[in-house]
Design a protein around this motif. Structure first.
Motif, PDB file in Angstrom:
ATOM      1  N   UNK A 184       1.216  -1.139  -0.089  1.00 26.59           N
ATOM      2  CA  UNK A 184      -0.202  -0.041  -0.337  1.00 26.59           C
ATOM      3  C   UNK A 184       0.740   1.299   0.570  1.00 26.59           C
ATOM      4  N   UNK A 185       2.191   1.064   0.445  1.00 27.68           N
ATOM      5  CA  UNK A 185       2.972   2.622   1.094  1.00 27.68           C
ATOM      6  C   UNK A 185       3.453   2.660  -1.034  1.00 27.68           C
ATOM      7  N   UNK A 186       3.439   1.459  -1.212  1.00 30.02           N
ATOM      8  CA  UNK A 186       4.551   1.697  -2.499  1.00 30.02           C
ATOM      9  C   UNK A 186       3.586   2.525  -3.775  1.00 30.02           C
ATOM     10  N   UNK A 187       2.647   1.756  -3.351  1.00 29.67           N
ATOM     11  CA  UNK A 187       1.003   2.041  -4.573  1.00 29.67           C
ATOM     12  C   UNK A 187       1.344   3.806  -4.289  1.00 29.67           C
ATOM     13  N   UNK A 188       0.914   3.846  -3.204  1.00 34.94           N
ATOM     14  CA  UNK A 188       0.467   5.536  -2.238  1.00 34.94           C
ATOM     15  C   UNK A 188       2.064   6.654  -3.262  1.00 34.94           C
ATOM     16  N   UNK A 189       2.541   5.801  -2.344  1.00 37.95           N
ATOM     17  CA  UNK A 189       3.886   6.626  -3.373  1.00 37.95           C
ATOM     18  C   UNK A 189       4.155   7.203  -4.420  1.00 37.95           C
ATOM     19  N   UNK A 190       4.153   6.129  -5.235  1.00 36.84           N
ATOM     20  CA  UNK A 190       3.407   5.840  -7.215  1.00 36.84           C
ATOM     21  C   UNK A 190       3.219   6.980  -6.941  1.00 36.84           C
ATOM     22  N   UNK A 191       1.237   6.962  -6.809  1.00 36.13           N
ATOM     23  CA  UNK A 191       0.459   7.874  -7.398  1.00 36.13           C
ATOM     24  C   UNK A 191       1.075   9.583  -6.726  1.00 36.13           C
ATOM     25  N   UNK A 192       1.498   9.679  -5.942  1.00 37.64           N
ATOM     26  CA  UNK A 192       2.281  11.220  -5.472  1.00 37.64           C
ATOM     27  C   UNK A 192       3.035  11.154  -6.112  1.00 37.64           C
ATOM     28  N   UNK A 193       4.472  10.632  -6.515  1.00 39.67           N
ATOM     29  CA  UNK A 193       5.665  11.051  -7.370  1.00 39.67           C
ATOM     30  C   UNK A 193       4.794  11.257  -9.053  1.00 39.67           C
ATOM     31  N   UNK A 238       8.964   7.425 -10.772  1.00 39.88           N
ATOM     32  CA  UNK A 238       8.654   7.140  -9.768  1.00 39.88           C
ATOM     33  C   UNK A 238       8.049   5.365  -9.478  1.00 39.88           C
ATOM     34  N   UNK A 239       8.578   4.260 -10.566  1.00 37.35           N
ATOM     35  CA  UNK A 239       7.829   3.037  -9.724  1.00 37.35           C
ATOM     36  C   UNK A 239       8.648   2.664  -9.248  1.00 37.35           C
ATOM     37  N   UNK A 240       9.947   2.658  -9.389  1.00 38.65           N
ATOM     38  CA  UNK A 240      11.105   2.250  -8.675  1.00 38.65           C
ATOM     39  C   UNK A 240      11.922   2.624  -7.749  1.00 38.65           C
ATOM     40  N   UNK A 241      11.412   4.825  -7.484  1.00 40.31           N
ATOM     41  CA  UNK A 241      11.673   4.627  -5.955  1.00 40.31           C
ATOM     42  C   UNK A 241      10.541   4.943  -4.993  1.00 40.31           C
ATOM     43  N   UNK A 242       9.458   3.929  -5.740  1.00 38.98           N
ATOM     44  CA  UNK A 242       8.064   3.842  -5.111  1.00 38.98           C
ATOM     45  C   UNK A 242       8.667   2.516  -3.907  1.00 38.98           C
ATOM     46  N   UNK A 243       8.588   1.453  -4.829  1.00 40.15           N
ATOM     47  CA  UNK A 243       9.590   0.122  -4.429  1.00 40.15           C
ATOM     48  C   UNK A 243      10.589   0.308  -3.472  1.00 40.15           C
ATOM     49  N   UNK A 244      11.327   0.938  -4.010  1.00 42.38           N
ATOM     50  CA  UNK A 244      12.586   1.201  -2.939  1.00 42.38           C
ATOM     51  C   UNK A 244      12.202   1.543  -1.839  1.00 42.38           C
TER      52      UNK A 244
END
Length: 283
Positions: free
Chosen positions: A84-93, A222-228
């Motif tokens: 969930x955190x990864x998805x939220x960060x992806x949407x934010x970025x 953004x996808x890489x950043x969110x997952x990391x």
């Protein structure tokens, strides 16, 4: 655990099922629900990434929903939270205005919350131990690792031998379930500092260059950043990065991707045009 088998002609798909109905935890082909959740952390985020850059979005939306349902039925608390955190960060970025991103993230969280509440309410799962704050005896392991850190704070007990040195003599046949405590115990605070620098400096670099990228490049970064970033809290309860498998390779690849020189080769004209558009938007 019990075995579930699905046969299609000569092809058989086998998975381990943990618990009893309705408290069922699926594991797919990974033999462990937590391992399945850790894979879904990566694949679900990348499926959302594909929704934004490919034409066949309906297919990727369906795959994302299927993976979301599978994630829910792993009942892996660390895996669900990190995903969930990864998805939220992806949407934010994503390249949207701040107001649009905020509404998008809020809508996503609301949808996930309502959907999860509906499913869990139907199955009457809130009383399950999986929804408690119990650490499943991890605290006993962490205490031993912490004692090892206090005994050898600078250089540690040696890389890759924390189990043999600290856990096995006590009769515990499990891993540390915390990559940070494990590394601090094995290579000391000096090595731990280098490890954190290796992890966090690419994140800082990528976050600074993110806004200067084109649409596809920004979604990729953004996808890489969110997952990391999401892996950071996930590894507080797991130690996948030290098992030298898929997650280790993906982690190293994503970090290398985020510091690739191509992200910083933005022409002066592009940067000037971007900053000029910001000035016009603010006026």
């Amino acid at each position: 655990a019990w075995i579930q088998v699905a046969a299609i002609g000569p092809i058989e798909i086998v998975q381990r099922i943990y618990g009893s109905f309705p408290y069922i935890r699926i594991s797919s082909v990974f033999a462990n629900p937590n391992t399945l959740a850790s894979y879904l952390l990566v694949t679900l985020t990348l499926s959302i990434f594909c929704c934004f850059i490919t034409r066949g979005r309906v297919l990727w939306v369906i795959l994302t929903l299927l993976q979301g349902a599978a994630l829910l039925f792993t009942f892996s608390r660390a895996g669900i939270f990190a995903t969930l955190l990864s998805c939220v960060l992806l949407f934010w970025f994503l390249p949207r205005g701040r107001t649009q991103r905020t509404l998008f993230v809020a809508s996503f969280l609301l949808s996930v919350g309502l959907g999860s509440a509906l499913v869990l309410g139907i199955l009457q799962l809130p009383q399950s131990q999986r929804f408690s704050l119990d650490l499943n005896l991890r605290q006993n392991i962490w205490e031993l690792m912490w004692l090892g850190i206090k005994d050898n704070p600078v250089l540690g007990v040696g890389f890759g031998v924390s189990y043999e040195t600290l856990l096995k003599p006590t009769g515990l046949e499990v891993t540390a379930h915390n990559v940070f405590l494990m590394l601090a115990a094995e290579i000391g605070l000096v090595g731990m500092s280098l490890f954190l620098s290796l992890w966090l400096l690419p994140v800082l670099h990528a976050s600074r260059t993110l806004r200067f990228q084109s649409y596809v490049s920004r979604v990729t970064l953004a996808s890489s950043l969110a997952i990391i970033i999401a892996l950071f809290p996930h590894q507080i309860f797991e130690s996948l990065l030290l098992r030298y498998g898929f997650h280790t390779l993906f982690w190293a690849y994503a970090l290398a991707l985020m510091v690739h020189p191509s992200w910083t080769t933005v022409s002066c004209h592009e940067k000037w045009a971007f900053e000029t558009s910001l000035c016009h938007d603010g006026s």
